[in-house]
Write an enzyme that holds these catalytic residues in place. Structure first.
Site, PDB file in Angstrom:
ATOM      1  N   ASP A 132     -57.325 -41.409 -17.365  1.00 15.23           N
ATOM      2  CA  ASP A 132     -56.841 -40.093 -17.535  1.00 15.23           C
ATOM      3  C   ASP A 132     -58.061 -39.262 -16.836  1.00 15.23           C
ATOM      4  O   ASP A 132     -59.385 -39.459 -16.844  1.00 15.23           O
ATOM      5  CB  ASP A 132     -56.948 -39.724 -18.930  1.00 15.23           C
ATOM      6  CG  ASP A 132     -55.714 -40.447 -19.736  1.00 15.23           C
ATOM      7  OD1 ASP A 132     -54.700 -40.567 -19.085  1.00 15.23           O
ATOM      8  OD2 ASP A 132     -55.802 -40.520 -20.867  1.00 15.23           O
ATOM      9  N   GLU A 153     -43.185 -37.912 -22.263  1.00 16.22           N
ATOM     10  CA  GLU A 153     -44.113 -38.989 -22.651  1.00 16.22           C
ATOM     11  C   GLU A 153     -45.020 -38.537 -23.596  1.00 16.22           C
ATOM     12  O   GLU A 153     -45.712 -37.475 -23.437  1.00 16.22           O
ATOM     13  CB  GLU A 153     -45.079 -39.352 -21.440  1.00 16.22           C
ATOM     14  CG  GLU A 153     -44.325 -40.069 -20.244  1.00 16.22           C
ATOM     15  CD  GLU A 153     -45.291 -40.250 -19.075  1.00 16.22           C
ATOM     16  OE1 GLU A 153     -46.513 -40.407 -19.365  1.00 16.22           O
ATOM     17  OE2 GLU A 153     -44.834 -40.380 -18.033  1.00 16.22           O
TER      18      GLU A 153
END
Length: 290
Positions: free
Chosen positions: A78, A67
């Site tokens: 995040d 990724e």
């Protein structure tokens, strides 16, 4: 007599019949009864040149699918580790156009390259332009944490034209109906978030990911991979016993940061630590069912 080459909306015609790269990989791994190791790093961290070496390091040390994160100024999903790394990349002037070098690097190293990005970045780059550039670089698919299938019509069309996988997310709070919608529209695999909240390393994992994988498969998903919180070989081994793939992000990024959240002064030392962490995780994940 001329033939139309676009739809009324101006989009190019045609659908790619290229097979799903992720689906092919999972088919091979299922034949060997083992899960895949999916590793995440943001492009441009700690700088564009070193990040390319880092992506190759992941593939060379057991990561099957990579990724490649596109750093974003408002990363709502995040956690602090990935936020710190992404901010370093942004401070270094990371641009979306450069990420395709990372895609080529992963593909040339023998890995399957994905991009993980918030939708706003793709939209402003241009959906068709992004899909074409991504496919031309050897890209396999896109993970969109903030894009749901109901609002992904333009991306579904573009990804079909260029043979790119579509990875949508589900969570323990997803309804059965939502799981069916995601499973129907996903291509490659479904990303099962092990818990609600932001990314980050966890000391322990609950039983909810296993239940979510079972529910998502029952909803029609062919391949389901688990991420968010997996940080140790032991956790990877546990998740790998029931998931088609195990996704690790923060634990890999962490190896290249110091205790203050800054990039390590010696990038070479960081790459060595990254290789060691990837190797240990790969051992745990790939041997989960032995």
């Amino acid at each position: 007599m001329t033939h139309a080459t676009t739809t009324p909306s101006g989009q190019p015609l045609g659908i790619s019949h290229k097979p799903s790269p992720c689906r092919q990989l999972f088919a091979e791994f299922k034949a060997d009864d083992k899960p895949a190791f999916i590793g995440y790093l943001p492009y441009g961290f700690p700088n564009p040149e070193v990040s390319l070496t880092a992506f190759k390091t992941l593939v060379d040390n057991g990561v099957d699918i990579v990724e490649i994160g596109l750093p974003y100024s408002d990363p709502v999903m995040d956690g602090p580790v990935i936020q710190a790394a992404s901010q370093i990349a942004l401070n270094n002037g990371e641009k979306i156009a450069g990420v395709f070098k990372a895609v080529e690097t992963v593909a040339n190293a023998g890995g399957v390259p994905l991009i993980m990005s918030y939708w706003n970045l793709i939209y402003h780059y241009g959906v068709e332009r992004f899909a074409a550039d991504f496919a031309n670089a050897g890209g396999a698919g896109l993970i969109t944490p903030d894009l749901i299938p109901d609002e992904a019509g333009e991306w579904i069309e573009a990804s079909d034209r260029h043979g790119l996988d579509r990875i949508f997310l589900v969570s323990p709070d997803s309804s059965d109906e939502r799981l069916k919608i995601v499973a129907k529209n996903a291509r490659g695999f479904v990303y099962a978030a092990s818990r609600m909240g932001v990314t980050g390393e966890q000391a322990t994992l609950s039983s909810s990911p296993e239940q979510l994988v079972a529910r998502t498969r029952a909803a029609g998903a062919e391949n389901v991979c688990v991420g968010i919180g997996v940080s140790t070989p032991e956790q990877g081994r546990t998740v790998g016993q029931y998931a088609d793939g195990v996704i690790v992000g923060s634990a890999l990024v962490h190896t290249m940061l110091d205790e203050h959240g800054h990039a390590l002064a010696d990038p070479g030392a960081g790459l060595t630590l990254l290789a060691e962490r990837a190797t240990a995780l790969a051992e745990g994940i790939h041997n989960a069912r032995k």
